[in-house]
Write a protein that holds these residues in place. Structure first.
Motif, PDB file in Angstrom:
ATOM      1  N   LEU A   1      -6.294   6.776  -0.163  1.00  0.00           N
ATOM      2  CA  LEU A   1      -6.743   7.177   1.175  1.00  0.00           C
ATOM      3  C   LEU A   1      -7.365   6.044   1.994  1.00  0.00           C
ATOM      4  O   LEU A   1      -7.085   5.937   3.209  1.00  0.00           O
ATOM      5  CB  LEU A   1      -7.724   8.343   1.082  1.00  0.00           C
ATOM      6  CG  LEU A   1      -7.160   9.721   1.426  1.00  0.00           C
ATOM      7  CD1 LEU A   1      -8.209  10.805   1.241  1.00  0.00           C
ATOM      8  CD2 LEU A   1      -6.606   9.761   2.848  1.00  0.00           C
ATOM      9  N   PRO A   2      -8.195   5.186   1.421  1.00  0.00           N
ATOM     10  CA  PRO A   2      -8.753   4.105   2.245  1.00  0.00           C
ATOM     11  C   PRO A   2      -7.668   3.254   2.900  1.00  0.00           C
ATOM     12  O   PRO A   2      -7.777   2.904   4.091  1.00  0.00           O
ATOM     13  CB  PRO A   2      -9.586   3.303   1.245  1.00  0.00           C
ATOM     14  CG  PRO A   2      -9.994   4.299   0.217  1.00  0.00           C
ATOM     15  CD  PRO A   2      -8.786   5.187   0.057  1.00  0.00           C
ATOM     16  N   GLY A   3      -6.620   2.941   2.159  1.00  0.00           N
ATOM     17  CA  GLY A   3      -5.538   2.143   2.714  1.00  0.00           C
ATOM     18  C   GLY A   3      -4.776   2.873   3.799  1.00  0.00           C
ATOM     19  O   GLY A   3      -4.395   2.294   4.820  1.00  0.00           O
ATOM     20  N   MET A   4      -4.531   4.169   3.586  1.00  0.00           N
ATOM     21  CA  MET A   4      -3.838   4.966   4.594  1.00  0.00           C
ATOM     22  C   MET A   4      -4.649   5.038   5.888  1.00  0.00           C
ATOM     23  O   MET A   4      -4.114   4.873   6.983  1.00  0.00           O
ATOM     24  CB  MET A   4      -3.593   6.387   4.064  1.00  0.00           C
ATOM     25  CG  MET A   4      -2.547   6.494   2.980  1.00  0.00           C
ATOM     26  SD  MET A   4      -2.331   8.235   2.482  1.00  0.00           S
ATOM     27  CE  MET A   4      -0.978   8.084   1.307  1.00  0.00           C
TER      28      MET A   4
ATOM     29  N   ALA B   1      -6.114  10.148  -7.522  1.00  0.00           N
ATOM     30  CA  ALA B   1      -5.039   9.492  -6.776  1.00  0.00           C
ATOM     31  C   ALA B   1      -5.376   9.406  -5.290  1.00  0.00           C
ATOM     32  O   ALA B   1      -5.128   8.376  -4.641  1.00  0.00           O
ATOM     33  CB  ALA B   1      -3.725  10.233  -6.993  1.00  0.00           C
ATOM     34  N   CYS B   2      -5.942  10.468  -4.737  1.00  0.00           N
ATOM     35  CA  CYS B   2      -6.313  10.453  -3.318  1.00  0.00           C
ATOM     36  C   CYS B   2      -7.408   9.424  -3.046  1.00  0.00           C
ATOM     37  O   CYS B   2      -7.378   8.715  -2.035  1.00  0.00           O
ATOM     38  CB  CYS B   2      -6.752  11.841  -2.861  1.00  0.00           C
ATOM     39  SG  CYS B   2      -5.405  13.038  -2.739  1.00  0.00           S
ATOM     40  N   HIS B   3      -8.388   9.338  -3.946  1.00  0.00           N
ATOM     41  CA  HIS B   3      -9.425   8.320  -3.799  1.00  0.00           C
ATOM     42  C   HIS B   3      -8.818   6.921  -3.774  1.00  0.00           C
ATOM     43  O   HIS B   3      -9.281   6.044  -3.028  1.00  0.00           O
ATOM     44  CB  HIS B   3     -10.427   8.409  -4.963  1.00  0.00           C
ATOM     45  CG  HIS B   3     -11.580   9.315  -4.706  1.00  0.00           C
ATOM     46  ND1 HIS B   3     -12.164  10.066  -5.711  1.00  0.00           N
ATOM     47  CD2 HIS B   3     -12.285   9.597  -3.587  1.00  0.00           C
ATOM     48  CE1 HIS B   3     -13.170  10.765  -5.210  1.00  0.00           C
ATOM     49  NE2 HIS B   3     -13.257  10.507  -3.918  1.00  0.00           N
TER      50      HIS B   3
ATOM     51  N   THR C   1      -1.985   5.672   9.243  1.00  0.00           N
ATOM     52  CA  THR C   1      -0.890   6.593   8.935  1.00  0.00           C
ATOM     53  C   THR C   1      -0.817   6.825   7.437  1.00  0.00           C
ATOM     54  O   THR C   1      -1.171   5.956   6.634  1.00  0.00           O
ATOM     55  CB  THR C   1       0.465   6.049   9.435  1.00  0.00           C
ATOM     56  OG1 THR C   1       1.492   7.023   9.206  1.00  0.00           O
ATOM     57  CG2 THR C   1       0.852   4.769   8.707  1.00  0.00           C
ATOM     58  N   GLY C   2      -0.351   7.996   7.059  1.00  0.00           N
ATOM     59  CA  GLY C   2      -0.184   8.304   5.641  1.00  0.00           C
ATOM     60  C   GLY C   2       0.173   9.760   5.446  1.00  0.00           C
ATOM     61  O   GLY C   2      -0.103  10.606   6.306  1.00  0.00           O
ATOM     62  N   ARG C   3       0.818  10.027   4.321  1.00  0.00           N
ATOM     63  CA  ARG C   3       1.209  11.387   3.982  1.00  0.00           C
ATOM     64  C   ARG C   3       0.824  11.664   2.530  1.00  0.00           C
ATOM     65  O   ARG C   3       1.222  10.924   1.620  1.00  0.00           O
ATOM     66  CB  ARG C   3       2.729  11.582   4.135  1.00  0.00           C
ATOM     67  CG  ARG C   3       3.247  11.390   5.559  1.00  0.00           C
ATOM     68  CD  ARG C   3       2.856  12.573   6.426  1.00  0.00           C
ATOM     69  NE  ARG C   3       3.431  12.475   7.760  1.00  0.00           N
ATOM     70  CZ  ARG C   3       2.820  11.921   8.799  1.00  0.00           C
ATOM     71  NH1 ARG C   3       1.611  11.380   8.652  1.00  0.00           N
ATOM     72  NH2 ARG C   3       3.407  11.881   9.984  1.00  0.00           N
ATOM     73  N   ILE C   4       0.064  12.730   2.342  1.00  0.00           N
ATOM     74  CA  ILE C   4      -0.265  13.193   0.991  1.00  0.00           C
ATOM     75  C   ILE C   4       0.307  14.595   0.840  1.00  0.00           C
ATOM     76  O   ILE C   4       0.033  15.474   1.662  1.00  0.00           O
ATOM     77  CB  ILE C   4      -1.781  13.201   0.748  1.00  0.00           C
ATOM     78  CG1 ILE C   4      -2.343  11.770   0.805  1.00  0.00           C
ATOM     79  CG2 ILE C   4      -2.105  13.849  -0.603  1.00  0.00           C
ATOM     80  CD1 ILE C   4      -3.862  11.703   0.695  1.00  0.00           C
ATOM     81  N   VAL C   5       1.103  14.782  -0.194  1.00  0.00           N
ATOM     82  CA  VAL C   5       1.665  16.097  -0.488  1.00  0.00           C
ATOM     83  C   VAL C   5       1.280  16.460  -1.918  1.00  0.00           C
ATOM     84  O   VAL C   5       1.641  15.754  -2.867  1.00  0.00           O
ATOM     85  CB  VAL C   5       3.196  16.127  -0.342  1.00  0.00           C
ATOM     86  CG1 VAL C   5       3.723  17.533  -0.616  1.00  0.00           C
ATOM     87  CG2 VAL C   5       3.616  15.663   1.054  1.00  0.00           C
TER      88      VAL C   5
ATOM     89  N   GLY D   1       0.801  -1.211   0.000  1.00  0.00           N
ATOM     90  CA  GLY D   1       0.000   0.000   0.000  1.00  0.00           C
ATOM     91  C   GLY D   1       0.833   1.259   0.000  1.00  0.00           C
ATOM     92  O   GLY D   1       1.911   1.320   0.600  1.00  0.00           O
ATOM     93  N   VAL D   2       0.345   2.279  -0.683  1.00  0.00           N
ATOM     94  CA  VAL D   2       1.042   3.561  -0.748  1.00  0.00           C
ATOM     95  C   VAL D   2       0.860   4.277   0.587  1.00  0.00           C
ATOM     96  O   VAL D   2      -0.273   4.529   1.015  1.00  0.00           O
ATOM     97  CB  VAL D   2       0.499   4.437  -1.897  1.00  0.00           C
ATOM     98  CG1 VAL D   2       1.091   5.841  -1.838  1.00  0.00           C
ATOM     99  CG2 VAL D   2       0.805   3.785  -3.245  1.00  0.00           C
ATOM    100  N   SER D   3       1.969   4.589   1.243  1.00  0.00           N
ATOM    101  CA  SER D   3       1.886   5.336   2.502  1.00  0.00           C
ATOM    102  C   SER D   3       2.308   6.791   2.326  1.00  0.00           C
ATOM    103  O   SER D   3       2.056   7.616   3.207  1.00  0.00           O
ATOM    104  CB  SER D   3       2.753   4.679   3.576  1.00  0.00           C
ATOM    105  OG  SER D   3       4.104   4.601   3.170  1.00  0.00           O
TER     106      SER D   3
END
Length: 256
Positions: A124-127, A119-121, A132-136, A81-83
């Protein structure tokens, strides 16, 4: 060898095969992240991934919602998963407002805003499930102020900044942070190509053209992509866990 602060975290960088995207991806690799380069040109993305030691690459046109989602899923299948998600892909078109057709606004919103939404959709569920997760989101000073002759681009980047704030509030209790980085004119191949086109059309010198570009920057210089990358890496680290919903201008004081 010491492990970086992002050791083992899966980071995906859209538009990661050129300019600021490459600088960001390289810094993330240096901090130990498993980086996936996402680019429209698969050959370029693969080459950059190999050069900087990224974990892999995927190819998609970010304006293609289904294609972008599929590419992100493929990256997750390979590396988990993308963190860390860095929405860097974007494009700019210029025209006076009265000469800018509706189609230009549609293109700018599709590439610069809707790709971020897609991309956020996807991640985000996985984060949220992981806690935890970071979106920039790489916006622009055009998301914080107005510029002549790029109304569609300015509108799209303002929307990205607004989306960043809204998502930050919705995810504030989940362990996810959402922030924007807003560079001014940066010293990238795309800017240099633009300078070359202006030179060809006007006969003006490179120095004159660059000076006009940076005229609103109190430091009177193009931003080094590395400066943007350093800002992004800080936002993705544990030390920035209380930092969310912010838009950082990397612009030499142009926006205060």
């Amino acid at each position: 060898m010491t492990q970086g602060q992002l050791h083992g975290r899966h980071a995906l960088v859209t538009g990661g095969s050129r300019g600021i995207g490459v600088a960001i991806a390289k810094r993330l690799v240096g901090e130990g992240a498993l980086v996936t380069i996402l680019g429209r040109n698969s050959t370029r993305a693969e080459q950059v991934a190999k050069t900087i030691g990224a974990a892999g690459f995927v190819s998609a046109d970010v304006a293609d919602r289904d294609g972008l989602t599929a590419a992100i899923r493929a990256a997750e299948d390979d590396h988990g998963g993308v963190s860390i998600l860095v929405n860097n892909a974007g494009a700019a078109e210029s025209a006076p407002f009265l000469k800018a057709p509706p189609e230009q606004f549609q293109r700018m919103l599709s590439v610069n805003l809707e790709s971020v939404v897609t991309a956020c959709h996807a991640v985000l569920p996985g984060m949220i499930a992981a806690g935890t997760g970071r979106i920039v989101n790489i916006a622009s000073t055009a998301g914080l102020k107005g510029y002549r002759y790029v109304s569609a681009y300015v509108a799209a980047k303002h929307a990205v900044v607004g989306l960043t704030k809204a998502l930050a509030l919705e995810t504030a209790e989940t362990g996810v942070t959402v922030n924007a980085v807003c560079p001014g004119f940066a010293d990238t191949d795309l800017v240099r190509e633009s300078v070359a086109r202006i030179q060809e059309k006007t006969g003006r010198s490179e120095a004159e053209i660059v000076a006009e570009m940076v005229s609103d920057n109190p430091q009177k210089r193009l931003i080094d992509p590395q400066e943007v990358a350093d800002c992004v890496v800080w936002l993705t680290g544990d030390g920035a866990r209380s930092f969310t919903g912010q838009s950082l201008a990397v612009a030499g004081g142009e926006v205060m």
